[in-house]
Scaffold this motif. Structure first.
Motif, PDB file in Angstrom:
ATOM      1  N   SER A 185       0.849  -1.188   0.000  1.00  0.00           N
ATOM      2  CA  SER A 185       0.000   0.000   0.000  1.00  0.00           C
ATOM      3  C   SER A 185       0.886   1.240   0.000  1.00  0.00           C
ATOM      4  CB  SER A 185      -0.919   0.011   1.223  1.00  0.00           C
ATOM      5  OG  SER A 185      -0.166   0.101   2.414  1.00  0.00           O
ATOM      6  N   VAL A 186       0.260   2.382  -0.232  1.00  0.00           N
ATOM      7  CA  VAL A 186       0.963   3.659  -0.162  1.00  0.00           C
ATOM      8  C   VAL A 186       0.127   4.625   0.670  1.00  0.00           C
ATOM      9  CG1 VAL A 186       2.238   3.435  -2.334  1.00  0.00           C
ATOM     10  CG2 VAL A 186      -0.046   4.455  -2.347  1.00  0.00           C
ATOM     11  N   ALA A 243      -1.920  -4.448 -10.267  1.00  0.00           N
ATOM     12  CA  ALA A 243      -2.633  -3.473 -11.086  1.00  0.00           C
ATOM     13  C   ALA A 243      -3.030  -2.248 -10.270  1.00  0.00           C
ATOM     14  CB  ALA A 243      -3.874  -4.105 -11.706  1.00  0.00           C
ATOM     15  N   ARG A 244      -3.468  -2.481  -9.031  1.00  0.00           N
ATOM     16  CA  ARG A 244      -3.896  -1.399  -8.139  1.00  0.00           C
ATOM     17  C   ARG A 244      -3.493  -1.767  -6.716  1.00  0.00           C
ATOM     18  NH1 ARG A 244     -10.117  -1.044  -8.639  1.00  0.00           N
ATOM     19  NH2 ARG A 244      -9.830  -3.257  -8.344  1.00  0.00           N
ATOM     20  N   ILE A 245      -3.252  -0.748  -5.912  1.00  0.00           N
ATOM     21  CA  ILE A 245      -2.941  -0.988  -4.508  1.00  0.00           C
ATOM     22  C   ILE A 245      -3.723  -0.004  -3.640  1.00  0.00           C
ATOM     23  CG2 ILE A 245      -0.670  -2.048  -4.860  1.00  0.00           C
ATOM     24  CD1 ILE A 245       0.603   0.670  -4.235  1.00  0.00           C
ATOM     25  N   PRO A 246      -3.958  -0.389  -2.393  1.00  0.00           N
ATOM     26  CA  PRO A 246      -4.689   0.492  -1.477  1.00  0.00           C
ATOM     27  C   PRO A 246      -3.897   1.740  -1.104  1.00  0.00           C
ATOM     28  CG  PRO A 246      -4.745  -1.782  -0.709  1.00  0.00           C
ATOM     29  CD  PRO A 246      -3.741  -1.723  -1.823  1.00  0.00           C
ATOM     30  N   VAL A 247      -4.650   2.799  -0.855  1.00  0.00           N
ATOM     31  CA  VAL A 247      -4.102   4.061  -0.368  1.00  0.00           C
ATOM     32  C   VAL A 247      -4.637   4.259   1.043  1.00  0.00           C
ATOM     33  CG1 VAL A 247      -4.000   6.558  -0.693  1.00  0.00           C
ATOM     34  CG2 VAL A 247      -4.063   5.036  -2.700  1.00  0.00           C
ATOM     35  N   LEU A 248      -3.715   4.538   1.975  1.00  0.00           N
ATOM     36  CA  LEU A 248      -4.088   4.705   3.377  1.00  0.00           C
ATOM     37  C   LEU A 248      -3.674   6.087   3.867  1.00  0.00           C
ATOM     38  CD1 LEU A 248      -2.738   1.270   4.700  1.00  0.00           C
ATOM     39  CD2 LEU A 248      -4.957   1.757   3.642  1.00  0.00           C
ATOM     40  N   ASP A 249      -4.289   6.519   4.972  1.00  0.00           N
ATOM     41  CA  ASP A 249      -3.839   7.767   5.602  1.00  0.00           C
ATOM     42  C   ASP A 249      -2.863   7.421   6.729  1.00  0.00           C
ATOM     43  OD1 ASP A 249      -5.329   7.028   7.869  1.00  0.00           O
ATOM     44  OD2 ASP A 249      -6.838   8.583   7.596  1.00  0.00           O
ATOM     45  N   PHE A 300      -8.465   3.443   5.279  1.00  0.00           N
ATOM     46  CA  PHE A 300      -8.547   3.271   3.832  1.00  0.00           C
ATOM     47  C   PHE A 300      -9.081   4.535   3.179  1.00  0.00           C
ATOM     48  CE2 PHE A 300     -10.870   2.044  -0.007  1.00  0.00           C
ATOM     49  CZ  PHE A 300      -9.874   1.385  -0.691  1.00  0.00           C
ATOM     50  N   LYS A 301      -8.397   4.989   2.131  1.00  0.00           N
ATOM     51  CA  LYS A 301      -8.792   6.197   1.423  1.00  0.00           C
ATOM     52  C   LYS A 301      -9.157   5.959  -0.039  1.00  0.00           C
ATOM     53  CE  LYS A 301      -8.568   8.929   4.801  1.00  0.00           C
ATOM     54  NZ  LYS A 301      -9.802   9.532   5.288  1.00  0.00           N
ATOM     55  N   GLY A 302      -8.623   4.899  -0.638  1.00  0.00           N
ATOM     56  CA  GLY A 302      -8.907   4.625  -2.037  1.00  0.00           C
ATOM     57  C   GLY A 302      -7.902   3.671  -2.638  1.00  0.00           C
ATOM     58  N   LEU A 303      -7.836   3.671  -3.965  1.00  0.00           N
ATOM     59  CA  LEU A 303      -6.901   2.824  -4.702  1.00  0.00           C
ATOM     60  C   LEU A 303      -6.137   3.672  -5.705  1.00  0.00           C
ATOM     61  CD1 LEU A 303      -9.207  -0.230  -5.545  1.00  0.00           C
ATOM     62  CD2 LEU A 303      -7.477  -0.121  -3.744  1.00  0.00           C
ATOM     63  N   ILE A 304      -4.922   3.240  -6.007  1.00  0.00           N
ATOM     64  CA  ILE A 304      -4.112   3.904  -7.033  1.00  0.00           C
ATOM     65  C   ILE A 304      -3.616   2.837  -8.001  1.00  0.00           C
ATOM     66  CG2 ILE A 304      -1.962   3.817  -5.700  1.00  0.00           C
ATOM     67  CD1 ILE A 304      -2.369   6.925  -7.447  1.00  0.00           C
ATOM     68  N   MET A 346      -5.775   9.438  -6.879  1.00  0.00           N
ATOM     69  CA  MET A 346      -6.324   8.133  -6.484  1.00  0.00           C
ATOM     70  C   MET A 346      -7.831   8.058  -6.744  1.00  0.00           C
ATOM     71  SD  MET A 346      -6.303   8.404  -2.378  1.00  0.00           S
ATOM     72  CE  MET A 346      -7.425   9.483  -1.501  1.00  0.00           C
ATOM     73  N   ASP A 347      -8.310   6.837  -6.831  1.00  0.00           N
ATOM     74  CA  ASP A 347      -9.736   6.567  -6.996  1.00  0.00           C
ATOM     75  C   ASP A 347     -10.348   6.403  -5.611  1.00  0.00           C
ATOM     76  OD1 ASP A 347     -12.278   5.714  -7.686  1.00  0.00           O
ATOM     77  OD2 ASP A 347     -11.619   3.846  -8.623  1.00  0.00           O
ATOM     78  N   THR A 348     -11.307   7.246  -5.282  1.00  0.00           N
ATOM     79  CA  THR A 348     -11.964   7.169  -3.971  1.00  0.00           C
ATOM     80  C   THR A 348     -13.331   6.507  -4.063  1.00  0.00           C
ATOM     81  OG1 THR A 348     -12.878   9.385  -4.247  1.00  0.00           O
ATOM     82  CG2 THR A 348     -10.766   9.207  -3.083  1.00  0.00           C
ATOM     83  N   ASN A 349     -13.774   6.221  -5.268  1.00  0.00           N
ATOM     84  CA  ASN A 349     -15.057   5.564  -5.475  1.00  0.00           C
ATOM     85  C   ASN A 349     -14.829   4.053  -5.573  1.00  0.00           C
ATOM     86  OD1 ASN A 349     -17.758   5.116  -5.962  1.00  0.00           O
ATOM     87  ND2 ASN A 349     -17.609   5.625  -8.146  1.00  0.00           N
ATOM     88  N   VAL A 350     -14.585   3.435  -4.423  1.00  0.00           N
ATOM     89  CA  VAL A 350     -14.175   2.039  -4.368  1.00  0.00           C
ATOM     90  C   VAL A 350     -15.154   1.258  -3.499  1.00  0.00           C
ATOM     91  CG1 VAL A 350     -12.324   0.470  -3.662  1.00  0.00           C
ATOM     92  CG2 VAL A 350     -11.753   2.733  -4.570  1.00  0.00           C
TER      93      VAL A 350
END
Length: 158
Positions: free
Chosen positions: A26-27, A46-52, A57-61, A90-94
């Motif tokens: 994740s990033v 292909a995609r990984i989670p985005v965290l704060d 969890f905030k989204g995917l990139i 990042m995509d937040t609509n996950v």
């Protein structure tokens, strides 16, 4: 609706569905795109989670989200990689799920997505359910259903 017998067998293996968050690449939403670019290149996902900062969890990139920022009308620029943060693209609509999760809902989501982020009610990222692990459990059910249940054909299959 999934047959209760199949649902019970699938849920008996649900601990195998979840890949814990600490094992998932994740990033941070605050990381520069250059960092996300390197992580995605190294892990080959292909995609990984985005965290704060609090592991929420905030989204995917994805790599296409990053490379889109690099494309101009007639050139390629690496500057956005150091200028923009992950949160900027990042995509937040996950779609996410909570644990415990509903097998039927998981199955429907996994038709379109290779994995589903698992997020606690508090927003904390707890892991992912992958199509691969889910299919392994379904494989178990399809090969062992008759060991747990007496099956007989009620009506001819069409």
């Amino acid at each position: 609706m999934i047959d209760p017998a199949i649902n019970a067998m699938m849920m008996s293996h649900k601990e195998h569905f979840l890949i814990p968050g600490e094992m998932v690449a994740s990033v941070s939403e605050e990381n520069r795109l250059s960092h996300a670019f390197l992580v995605l290149t190294k892990v080959r996902y292909a995609r990984i989670p985005v965290l704060d900062r609090d592991s929420k969890f905030k989204g995917l990139i994805s790599m296409p989200m990053i490379t889109e920022t690099m494309l101009g009308l007639d050139n390629l620029s690496l500057a956005p990689l150091d200028e923009l943060c992950v949160r900027d693209v990042m995509d937040t609509n996950v779609r996410t799920i909570e644990n415990p999760y509903d097998v039927e809902n998981v199955m429907h989501i996994l038709v379109d997505d290779p994995f589903i982020p698992v997020v606690a009610q508090t927003g904390e990222f707890t892991g992912i359910v992958t199509r691969r692990e889910f299919m392994k459990s379904f494989n178990f059910v399809s090969h062992n259903l008759d060991e747990y249940y007496d099956l007989k054909l009620k009506k001819p299959l069409e």
